[in-house]
Design an enzyme around this catalytic site. Structure first.
Site, PDB file in Angstrom:
ATOM      1  N   GLU A   1      12.423  17.275  41.963  1.00  0.00           N
ATOM      2  CA  GLU A   1      11.761  16.469  42.819  1.00  0.00           C
ATOM      3  C   GLU A   1      11.385  17.087  44.241  1.00  0.00           C
ATOM      4  O   GLU A   1      10.407  17.065  44.711  1.00  0.00           O
ATOM      5  CB  GLU A   1      11.945  15.126  42.955  1.00  0.00           C
ATOM      6  CG  GLU A   1      12.395  14.401  41.640  1.00  0.00           C
ATOM      7  CD  GLU A   1      11.114  14.355  40.391  1.00  0.00           C
ATOM      8  OE1 GLU A   1       9.907  15.303  40.684  1.00  0.00           O
ATOM      9  OE2 GLU A   1      11.403  13.679  39.639  1.00  0.00           O
TER      10      GLU A   1
ATOM     11  N   HIS B   1      11.828  15.280  32.621  1.00  0.00           N
ATOM     12  CA  HIS B   1      12.536  14.082  33.473  1.00  0.00           C
ATOM     13  C   HIS B   1      12.460  12.863  32.648  1.00  0.00           C
ATOM     14  O   HIS B   1      13.288  12.154  32.449  1.00  0.00           O
ATOM     15  CB  HIS B   1      11.926  13.699  34.743  1.00  0.00           C
ATOM     16  CG  HIS B   1      12.090  14.994  35.800  1.00  0.00           C
ATOM     17  ND1 HIS B   1      11.334  15.097  36.997  1.00  0.00           N
ATOM     18  CD2 HIS B   1      12.886  16.265  35.520  1.00  0.00           C
ATOM     19  CE1 HIS B   1      11.680  16.206  37.301  1.00  0.00           C
ATOM     20  NE2 HIS B   1      12.405  16.878  36.696  1.00  0.00           N
TER      21      HIS B   1
ATOM     22  N   TYR C   1      15.415  10.082  30.782  1.00  0.00           N
ATOM     23  CA  TYR C   1      15.719   8.958  31.139  1.00  0.00           C
ATOM     24  C   TYR C   1      15.670   8.247  29.806  1.00  0.00           C
ATOM     25  O   TYR C   1      16.719   7.334  29.449  1.00  0.00           O
ATOM     26  CB  TYR C   1      14.384   8.340  31.898  1.00  0.00           C
ATOM     27  CG  TYR C   1      14.636   8.733  33.394  1.00  0.00           C
ATOM     28  CD1 TYR C   1      15.673   8.420  34.127  1.00  0.00           C
ATOM     29  CD2 TYR C   1      13.476   9.408  33.937  1.00  0.00           C
ATOM     30  CE1 TYR C   1      15.705   8.673  35.539  1.00  0.00           C
ATOM     31  CE2 TYR C   1      13.466   9.737  35.467  1.00  0.00           C
ATOM     32  CZ  TYR C   1      14.666   9.572  36.106  1.00  0.00           C
ATOM     33  OH  TYR C   1      14.708   9.856  37.421  1.00  0.00           O
TER      34      TYR C   1
HETATM   35 ZN    ZN Z   1       8.227  15.845  40.220  1.00  0.00          ZN
HETATM   36 ZN    ZN Z   2       9.935  13.972  37.808  1.00  0.00          ZN
END
Ligand code: ZN
Ligand code: ZN
Length: 348
Positions: A222, A124, A128
């Protein structure tokens, strides 16, 4: 067991103990993992689900978004970059925290899941960075990270989480592990959503669809993380009844309630100028999420029961479970019409 006595960092290999651990903390465990011989067989399903979500940033071609970037308003660009670095900051904290927990958890199947979560947080974080590198030069990226580090509201939000995480680093007791878990649920299951709402709202207006595809992959991860951590806390409390106190249940409600207020406050700062997001509706959405997290913990709703007030967030994510990795944001008619509750996804 005293809930305030530090947990020991366990030895890697303890040949005298069984492979199937006798506890998730302070358990007797050889340190070897055989998935066919684990204390909580449902953990294998969670592990498999996490793996089947596997994706990486480079699978998403950013060309369309790069072309569209200049047509966004100055406010949209500003909010886009602020949210991007703020979310990256949260993932930066979660990667080492999930790895650190592995040192103290004595069930090898849980260690394996924490390892996968830690890896996904790293993906993740990278995604970004990948978005940023597609859209703005390094000098601007650095400005934005500095902005995220110095923003008093971001600091206030992060403090709630950081205090619990640092508390466990300094004094890794069962009590502090419990607090770390509750705050991880806030990070995974509440704190991302003002940011997610912004990107999905752009997608609703056919803007930055590749970014939103990436965000939906992150959201899917998530939600699984929040679900797993809720299961982890329930098992921790069941195995260690001295943690299952009224004070600790109050702590859960207070901490989740606090995170809800901070998320609402952040939304007012970040989303007030964004067309298409009704802040009252968003506040209701955060409360809806908090209720869901509490139910996953086996607790009661903190807020009035309600339907999802922002179904356009749910629709995108619901679709994810059923479809392969396609750019479903571009399949407009299907995306907007198909909602199924049948896969149990709503409880994630
Ligand atoms: Zn997470
Ligand atoms: Zn994350």
């Amino acid at each position: 067991m005293n809930r305030h006595s530090p947990l020991e960092r366990i030895k890697l290999l303890n040949p005298e103990f069984p492979n199937k651990s006798t506890g998730i903390i302070n358990g007797k465990s050889s340190g070897l993992l055989n998935w066919n011989d684990i204390a909580y067989p449902q953990m294998y399903d969670i592990y498999q689900t996490l793996l089947s979500n596997f994706w990486k940033a480079q699978e998403i071609n950013m060309q369309d978004d790069i072309k569209q970037w200049d047509s966004l308003s100055t406010t949209e660009q500003d909010v886009f970059l602020r949210i991007n670095t703020q979310l990256a900051s949260l993932d930066s904290l979660q990667t080492p925290t999930m790895s650190q927990v592995m040192d103290y958890v004595t069930d090898s199947s849980f260690k394996a899941i924490f390892a996968v979560i830690s890896q996904q947080e790293a993906v993740h974080n990278e995604s970004y960075s990948y978005l940023l590198s597609s859209l703005v030069p390094l000098s601007e990226q650095n400005n934005r990270f500095n902005q995220a580090k110095n923003d008093p509201i971001v600091q206030k939000r992060n403090k709630l989480i950081l205090d619990a995480y640092e508390g466990f680093r300094e004094n890794p007791t069962p009590q502090n592990l419990f607090k770390l878990g509750v705050n991880s649920i806030n990070l995974e299951g509440i704190y991302f959503y003002a940011g997610f709402a912004f990107f999905y709202n752009l997608a609703r207006h056919q803007k930055m669809l590749k970014t939103s595809t990436m965000i939906s992959y992150i959201q899917r991860d998530e939600m699984q993380h929040a679900y797993f951590i809720a299961q982890f806390i329930r098992i921790l409390l069941a195995e260690n009844p001295e943690l299952n106190t009224d004070d600790n249940m109050d702590y859960v409600y207070k901490t989740i309630g606090h995170a809800v207020n901070l998320e609402k406050e952040w939304a007012h700062v970040i989303l007030s100028e964004i067309e298409g997001i009704d802040l009252n509706e968003f506040e209701s959405y955060v409360e809806y999420l908090a209720n869901k997290r509490l139910r996953q913990l086996g607790l009661k709703n903190l807020y009035e029961e309600r339907e999802n007030p922002m179904p356009w967030i749910h629709i995108f994510s619901d679709e994810m479970i059923n479809e392969t990795k396609s750019d479903f944001f571009e399949q407009k008619s299907r995306t907007y019409t198909k909602v199924t509750q049948s896969n149990g996804f709503d409880e994630l």
